[in-house]
Design a protein around this motif. Structure first.
Motif, short mmCIF file in Angstrom:
data_model
loop_
_atom_site.label_atom_id
_atom_site.label_comp_id
_atom_site.label_asym_id
_atom_site.label_seq_id
_atom_site.Cartn_x
_atom_site.Cartn_y
_atom_site.Cartn_z
N VAL A 10 58.90 79.24 25.70
CA VAL A 10 57.44 79.21 25.47
C VAL A 10 57.10 78.11 24.48
O VAL A 10 56.22 77.28 24.71
CB VAL A 10 56.90 80.59 25.00
CG1 VAL A 10 55.41 80.52 24.68
CG2 VAL A 10 57.16 81.66 26.05
N PHE B 63 58.80 88.81 27.25
CA PHE B 63 59.91 88.61 26.33
C PHE B 63 59.71 87.39 25.44
O PHE B 63 59.06 86.42 25.83
CB PHE B 63 61.23 88.46 27.11
CG PHE B 63 61.88 89.79 27.38
CD1 PHE B 63 62.90 90.25 26.54
CD2 PHE B 63 61.48 90.57 28.45
CE1 PHE B 63 63.51 91.48 26.77
CE2 PHE B 63 62.08 91.80 28.69
CZ PHE B 63 63.09 92.26 27.85
N ASP B 64 60.25 87.49 24.25
CA ASP B 64 60.28 86.34 23.35
C ASP B 64 61.34 85.38 23.87
O ASP B 64 62.46 85.78 24.16
CB ASP B 64 60.66 86.81 21.94
CG ASP B 64 60.50 85.70 20.92
OD1 ASP B 64 59.40 85.57 20.37
OD2 ASP B 64 61.46 84.94 20.71
N ASP B 65 60.96 84.14 24.05
CA ASP B 65 61.89 83.18 24.62
C ASP B 65 61.50 81.78 24.13
O ASP B 65 60.31 81.43 24.13
CB ASP B 65 61.78 83.25 26.16
CG ASP B 65 62.91 82.50 26.85
OD1 ASP B 65 63.23 81.37 26.43
OD2 ASP B 65 63.47 83.06 27.82
N GLY C 189 45.76 86.94 14.80
CA GLY C 189 45.80 85.64 15.48
C GLY C 189 47.23 85.23 15.78
O GLY C 189 48.19 85.78 15.24
N GLY C 190 47.37 84.29 16.67
CA GLY C 190 48.67 83.69 16.94
C GLY C 190 49.65 84.55 17.71
O GLY C 190 50.85 84.29 17.73
N VAL C 191 49.15 85.62 18.37
CA VAL C 191 50.07 86.51 19.08
C VAL C 191 50.36 86.07 20.52
O VAL C 191 51.19 86.66 21.22
CB VAL C 191 49.59 87.98 19.09
CG1 VAL C 191 49.54 88.54 17.67
CG2 VAL C 191 48.23 88.10 19.76
N GLY C 192 49.66 85.02 20.98
CA GLY C 192 49.96 84.49 22.31
C GLY C 192 48.82 84.57 23.32
O GLY C 192 49.05 84.43 24.53
N LYS C 193 47.59 84.79 22.84
CA LYS C 193 46.44 84.91 23.76
C LYS C 193 46.25 83.70 24.65
O LYS C 193 46.05 83.82 25.85
CB LYS C 193 45.12 85.10 22.98
CG LYS C 193 44.98 86.39 22.27
CD LYS C 193 43.67 86.43 21.49
CE LYS C 193 43.57 85.37 20.40
NZ LYS C 193 44.52 85.48 19.31
N SER C 194 46.27 82.51 24.04
CA SER C 194 45.96 81.31 24.82
C SER C 194 47.05 81.03 25.85
O SER C 194 46.77 80.70 27.00
CB SER C 194 45.78 80.09 23.90
OG SER C 194 44.67 80.33 23.06
N ASN C 195 48.30 81.21 25.43
CA ASN C 195 49.40 81.01 26.38
C ASN C 195 49.33 82.03 27.51
O ASN C 195 49.53 81.70 28.67
CB ASN C 195 50.76 81.12 25.67
CG ASN C 195 51.18 79.80 25.09
OD1 ASN C 195 51.67 78.94 25.81
ND2 ASN C 195 50.93 79.61 23.80
N ASN D 264 53.53 91.04 23.73
CA ASN D 264 54.18 89.74 23.85
C ASN D 264 55.32 89.62 22.83
O ASN D 264 55.30 90.29 21.81
CB ASN D 264 53.12 88.64 23.60
CG ASN D 264 53.65 87.24 23.90
OD1 ASN D 264 54.60 87.07 24.67
ND2 ASN D 264 53.05 86.24 23.30
N ARG D 265 56.27 88.80 23.15
CA ARG D 265 57.38 88.46 22.26
C ARG D 265 58.31 89.64 21.99
O ARG D 265 58.81 89.79 20.86
CB ARG D 265 56.87 87.86 20.96
CG ARG D 265 55.89 86.71 21.17
CD ARG D 265 55.70 85.87 19.95
NE ARG D 265 56.91 85.12 19.65
CZ ARG D 265 56.96 84.08 18.80
NH1 ARG D 265 55.86 83.70 18.18
NH2 ARG D 265 58.08 83.44 18.57
N1 LIG Z 1 56.69 84.99 24.60
C1 LIG Z 1 56.83 84.10 23.60
N2 LIG Z 1 58.06 83.72 23.21
C2 LIG Z 1 58.22 82.84 22.20
N3 LIG Z 1 57.22 82.28 21.52
C3 LIG Z 1 55.96 82.61 21.86
C4 LIG Z 1 55.70 83.53 22.92
N4 LIG Z 1 54.34 83.65 23.04
C5 LIG Z 1 53.80 82.85 22.09
N5 LIG Z 1 54.77 82.23 21.37
C6 LIG Z 1 54.57 81.29 20.25
O1 LIG Z 1 53.37 81.62 19.57
C7 LIG Z 1 52.55 80.49 19.47
C8 LIG Z 1 51.09 80.89 19.47
O2 LIG Z 1 50.68 81.22 20.77
P1 LIG Z 1 49.14 81.13 21.23
O3 LIG Z 1 48.55 79.85 20.78
O4 LIG Z 1 49.08 81.44 22.66
O5 LIG Z 1 48.52 82.32 20.35
P2 LIG Z 1 46.98 82.74 20.19
O6 LIG Z 1 46.96 84.22 20.11
O7 LIG Z 1 46.16 82.10 21.25
O8 LIG Z 1 46.60 82.09 18.78
P3 LIG Z 1 45.13 82.00 18.12
O9 LIG Z 1 44.86 83.37 17.57
O10 LIG Z 1 45.31 80.98 17.04
O11 LIG Z 1 44.18 81.59 19.19
C9 LIG Z 1 52.98 79.58 20.61
O12 LIG Z 1 52.69 78.24 20.32
C10 LIG Z 1 54.47 79.84 20.71
O13 LIG Z 1 55.17 79.02 19.81
#
Ligand SMILES: Nc1ncnc2c1ncn2[C@@H]1O[C@H](COP(=O)(O)OP(=O)(O)OP(=O)(O)O)[C@@H](O)[C@H]1O
Ligand SMILES: [Mg+2]
Length: 284
Positions: free
Chosen positions: A230, A225-227, A30-36, A191-192
């Motif tokens: 985001v 890229f990690d930035d 989880g939390g790897v950036g799927k929703s973004n 991602n990142r």
């Molecule tokens: N490319 C990036 N650069 C820097 N930070 C990032 C990047 N992508 C994501 N993040 C950080 O990671 C956080 C989690 O992203 P996000 O909510 O999209 O993850 P997720 O995979 O949807 O989480 P979940 O599994 O809980 O649904 C963001 O709030 C942000 O702070």
């Protein structure tokens, strides 16, 4: 097979209409950036004049609303409990993007029962023709229903970060999907990353690991890229490609979007979907 399961299978088959694409965004960790990614990718496609429906399937813990800074009255939960159609719960976002919120409040633990899923797919089928792309932000974790949904999709994008734990979990997720006969085209987005080289080595590691147990190709769709932009965009509740269009992650999304459209134009992904669906469901 239960009546319920047979019905679901038939509905999934009907979701295949020439011309539209169903894409699932998943991860192991989880939390790897799927929703973004889901949101910014969906907006990027919308900017390119595609008709997109984004579905927040992180039911009860939806994030798309929060990332957009909007408050919606109705969410996917309402289609389960109430007598509403899919159009009732659709919202309009940037560039005409249509989205359905995942809702909040954890009282939805049984929301994705087979009966609910069946009702939802029925409704979704009605709206399919309007859209070029239907993108599912699948949230974290896999249930039996998640696997069923993924098996109906044209393409599954697995997200990971370069962290070994995330890569291991992405590998486990791919293995889980393959063993459960999810035959959608598999792509990964890393991602990142802190450098191109880092991203490439992650891809290589994943590719090697996957090739070890099965003859499955893992297409690298792109890297982001990690930035800090985001995180800033998340805090100001504005999608980063709109908040900072010339930032590195925004350009990465644009590149991914173009690559996606380009690969698709070559007809690489869609032609065998119905065939795969049939093999998948009718053989059992
Ligand atoms: N490319 C990036 N650069 C820097 N930070 C990032 C990047 N992508 C994501 N993040 C950080 O990671 C956080 C989690 O992203 P996000 O909510 O999209 O993850 P997720 O995979 O949807 O989480 P979940 O599994 O809980 O649904 C963001 O709030 C942000 O702070
Ligand atoms: Mg999420």
């Amino acid at each position: 097979m239960s009546d319920q399961a047979t019905k679901l299978r038939e509905q999934l088959l009907k979701l295949n209409k020439p011309g539209n694409k169903v894409i699932g965004i998943v991860s192991g960790k989880g939390g790897v950036g799927k929703s973004n990614f889901s949101l910014n990718f969906a907006i990027s496609l919308s900017q390119k004049k595609k008709k997109v429906l984004l579905l927040d399937l992180d039911i009860g813990m939806g994030n798309i609303d929060v990332l957009l800074g909007t408050v919606t009255n109705l969410s996917i939960i309402d289609i389960f409990g109430k007598n509403l159609t899919i159009r009732d719960i659709m919202n309009i976002g940037p560039y005409g993007l249509n989205y359905i919120s995942g809702g909040s409040g954890l009282s939805t633990i049984f929301a994705m029962s087979e009966a609910n899923l069946s009702h939802f797919l029925n409704e979704l089928e009605d709206a399919m023709d309007e859209f070029d792309y239907i993108i599912f932000d699948m949230g974290a974790g896999v249930s039996e229903q998640t696997i069923k949904l993924l098996s109906a999709m044209h393409e599954v994008i697995v997200m990971t970060t370069p962290e070994p734990t995330a890569v291991m979990d992405a590998y486990a997720m791919i293995k889980h999907m393959v063993l459960n006969q999810v035959e959608a085209k598999l792509s990964i987005v890393i991602n990142r990353i802190s450098s191109q080289k880092e991203g490439e080595s992650v891809h290589l590691r994943l590719e090697k690991a996957v090739a070890h147990f099965m003859n499955v190709e893992v297409n690298l769709l792109g890297m982001i890229f990690d930035d800090s932009i985001v995180r800033k965009a998340v805090i100001s509740q504005k999608p980063f490609i709109l908040q900072a269009p010339s930032s590195l992650p925004s350009r990465n999304i644009d590149l991914i979007c173009n690559k996606y459209l380009n690969e698709e134009n070559k007809g690489a992904t869609s032609h065998s979907f119905i065939h795969r669906m049939k093999t998948l469901f009718l053989k059992r």
